[in-house]
Design an enzyme around this catalytic site. Structure first.
Site, short mmCIF file in Angstrom:
data_model
loop_
_atom_site.label_atom_id
_atom_site.label_comp_id
_atom_site.label_asym_id
_atom_site.label_seq_id
_atom_site.Cartn_x
_atom_site.Cartn_y
_atom_site.Cartn_z
N GLU A 80 0.82 -1.20 0.00
CA GLU A 80 0.00 0.00 0.00
C GLU A 80 0.85 1.25 0.00
O GLU A 80 1.98 1.26 0.49
CB GLU A 80 -0.89 0.01 1.24
CG GLU A 80 -1.85 -1.14 1.23
CD GLU A 80 -2.93 -0.99 2.27
OE1 GLU A 80 -3.88 -1.78 2.22
OE2 GLU A 80 -2.83 -0.10 3.12
N CYS A 94 3.31 8.66 0.97
CA CYS A 94 3.77 7.80 2.06
C CYS A 94 4.13 6.45 1.46
O CYS A 94 3.28 5.72 0.94
CB CYS A 94 2.63 7.67 3.08
SG CYS A 94 3.02 6.61 4.46
N CYS A 101 5.77 -6.20 8.20
CA CYS A 101 6.87 -5.72 9.06
C CYS A 101 7.11 -6.75 10.15
O CYS A 101 6.17 -7.27 10.74
CB CYS A 101 6.50 -4.38 9.68
SG CYS A 101 7.79 -3.72 10.76
N CYS A 105 4.82 -4.13 16.37
CA CYS A 105 4.33 -3.16 17.35
C CYS A 105 2.83 -3.44 17.58
O CYS A 105 2.10 -3.68 16.62
CB CYS A 105 4.53 -1.74 16.87
SG CYS A 105 6.25 -1.34 16.54
N CYS A 108 -0.02 -1.41 15.68
CA CYS A 108 0.12 -1.18 14.24
C CYS A 108 -0.45 -2.32 13.41
O CYS A 108 -0.14 -3.49 13.63
CB CYS A 108 1.61 -0.99 13.92
SG CYS A 108 1.96 -0.90 12.16
N GLY A 151 6.39 -1.42 6.79
CA GLY A 151 7.80 -1.83 6.86
C GLY A 151 8.68 -0.91 7.69
O GLY A 151 8.33 0.23 7.94
N GLU A 152 9.82 -1.45 8.12
CA GLU A 152 10.80 -0.67 8.88
C GLU A 152 11.96 -0.33 7.94
O GLU A 152 12.75 -1.22 7.58
CB GLU A 152 11.25 -1.49 10.10
CG GLU A 152 12.50 -0.96 10.78
CD GLU A 152 12.47 0.53 11.11
OE1 GLU A 152 11.49 1.01 11.70
OE2 GLU A 152 13.45 1.23 10.76
N SER A 183 11.23 7.35 8.62
CA SER A 183 10.77 7.10 9.98
C SER A 183 11.23 5.72 10.43
O SER A 183 11.07 4.74 9.72
CB SER A 183 9.24 7.18 10.02
OG SER A 183 8.76 6.79 11.30
N SER A 206 10.05 6.89 15.84
CA SER A 206 8.77 6.50 16.46
C SER A 206 9.05 6.13 17.91
O SER A 206 9.48 5.02 18.20
CB SER A 206 8.19 5.29 15.73
OG SER A 206 7.81 5.65 14.43
N LEU A 207 8.82 7.08 18.79
CA LEU A 207 9.17 6.85 20.20
C LEU A 207 7.98 6.23 20.94
O LEU A 207 8.07 5.15 21.48
CB LEU A 207 9.60 8.17 20.83
CG LEU A 207 10.37 8.07 22.13
CD1 LEU A 207 11.66 7.30 21.95
CD2 LEU A 207 10.66 9.45 22.71
N HIS A 208 6.90 6.94 20.99
CA HIS A 208 5.60 6.46 21.50
C HIS A 208 5.54 6.16 23.00
O HIS A 208 4.47 5.82 23.51
CB HIS A 208 5.08 5.26 20.72
CG HIS A 208 5.04 5.46 19.23
ND1 HIS A 208 4.78 6.67 18.65
CD2 HIS A 208 5.23 4.58 18.20
CE1 HIS A 208 4.81 6.54 17.33
NE2 HIS A 208 5.09 5.30 17.03
N ASN A 285 -4.91 6.19 15.18
CA ASN A 285 -6.00 5.63 14.38
C ASN A 285 -6.37 4.28 14.97
O ASN A 285 -5.55 3.37 14.98
CB ASN A 285 -5.55 5.46 12.93
CG ASN A 285 -5.23 6.80 12.30
OD1 ASN A 285 -6.03 7.71 12.31
ND2 ASN A 285 -4.02 6.93 11.79
N CYS A 326 -1.43 6.07 8.40
CA CYS A 326 -0.31 5.24 8.78
C CYS A 326 -0.72 4.29 9.90
O CYS A 326 -1.51 4.64 10.76
CB CYS A 326 0.87 6.09 9.23
SG CYS A 326 1.38 7.19 7.94
#
Ligand code: SAH
Ligand code: SF4
Length: 331
Positions: A80, A94, A101, A105, A108, A151-152, A183, A206-208, A285, A326
């Site tokens: 996508e 994007c 991935c 996480c 996600c 993906g990372e 990212s 991406s800390l979160h 989201n 995302c």
């Protein structure tokens, strides 16, 4: 589309042929070699065989004018990609760097689907090309690219950087490096490598979560690359590049959105020797597992950071209606 063989196909031709071919692909944005009338009929046919330009994709349009595609790769797998139209001439794509991935996480959708394979550089460029062709009809262009799809990126470092170079090249899509962002969920060796690249791309982390205890619960990769290691690598990155780093922080209800987390996050960032950091608070989201924070909670969190002199912005993610925002990207 398959651009892997372009240079090989034209290797016995004079150099200007490759130049012309690239111009056709990236400037004229042709859909098929039959449009390349400066090539002989034989060559057009040969190029259509060896390096077909047709992009196979299903499209989904949302109310906010963003456009998601589900692109079919040569082996039949699908990825996508999303176009976000800002309405002021800026258009951000994007890009996905992998099918799925492996980092899993918990919040996600891509993480949930597991990992199939990494993409190569032409497959990433193809995603941008699709939207370049689409925007051309409206006399617009892709102005920004973010590697924030599936993906990372730093688990596919070489191919991602190769894609960045093609996107950035004068004879490629000519998108300014400062308009390209990568990212990462905090793959420390990738951050270190990027510090040494002679490229002005933007880095986002991406800390979160502001501590390992919480972070490791929602991001398994935290067990390997601890927050201290990430912050040390970011610090070196800033020292070497003198570029700003963005920390992404998705706001998940009752998980990471409390006052205590805000204060801890401020402390973590204020400890950095050079204050070239800013925080992006991202409305989460919803997926099956978590809920987004309430708007008033986000506001409060933001105010706590601001009081501690942290530069902070609140970001809305495009394309919710089409599950293109995302973290909702799962084919
Ligand atoms: N793997 C990389 C890049 C792709 S994810 C990374 O994790 O940074 C792009 C961004 O979307 C990351 O910041 C990720 O944490 C975030 N994201 C994941 N799921 C989300 C969701 N449901 N809502 C909002 N953002 C999400
Ligand atoms: Fe992978 Fe990024 Fe999703 Fe985590 S947030 S599972 S690293 S794509």
């Amino acid at each position: 589309m398959n651009l892997n063989n372009l240079e090989k196909t034209l290797k016995d031709e004079p150099a200007f042929r490759l130049r012309q071919a690239k111009e056709m692909i990236y400037k004229n944005l042709i859909n098929d070699w039959s449009e390349a009338t400066n090539f002989s009929l034989d060559w057009r046919e040969k190029l259509n065989q060896e390096c077909p330009l047709t992009i196979t994709a299903e499209t989904f349009k949302s109310e906010d004018d963003s456009l998601k595609i589900l692109l079919t790769l040569t082996d039949g797998l699908k990825v996508e990609s999303v176009l976000m139209r800002h309405g002021d001439g800026r258009n951000t794509v994007c890009v996905s760097s992998a099918v799925g991935c492996p980092l899993g996480c918990l919040f996600c959708a891509t993480g949930k689907m597991g990992f199939k394979r990494n993409l190569n550089a032409p497959e990433m460029v193809e995603q941008v090309l699709y939207f370049s062709r689409y925007l051309k009809k409206m006399d617009e262009r892709v102005s920004n690219v973010v590697f924030m799809g599936m993906g990372e990126p730093f688990l596919n470092y070489d191919h991602v950087l190769e894609a960045v170079r093609i996107l950035n090249a004068k004879d490629g899509l000519n998108i300014g490096a400062r308009h390209i962002s990568i990212s990462t969920a905090g793959i420390v060796p990738g951050i270190k490598k990027l510090s040494d690249e002679p490229l002005q791309v933007n880095l986002a982390i991406s800390l979160h979560a502001p501590n390992n205890n919480l972070r490791s619960k929602i991001m398994p990769i935290d067990k390997k690359y601890r927050i201290e290691m990430i912050m040390a690598a970011v610090d070196k990155y800033i020292e070497k590049t003198n570029r700003k780093v963005m920390f992404e922080y998705i706001m998940i209800q009752n998980v990471n959105d409390g006052d205590e987390e805000a204060r801890e996050l401020a402390m973590l960032i204020n400890k950095m020797p050079k204050p070239l950091c800013f925080v992006n608070l991202i409305a989460y989201n919803a997926t099956a597992v978590f809920k987004p924070s309430k708007p008033e909670t986000i506001k409060r969190f933001k105010q706590i950071l601001e009081k501690k002199d942290i530069e902070v912005a609140e970001r809305y993610r495009f394309g919710r209606g089409i599950k293109a925002a995302c973290g909702q990207l799962a084919s």
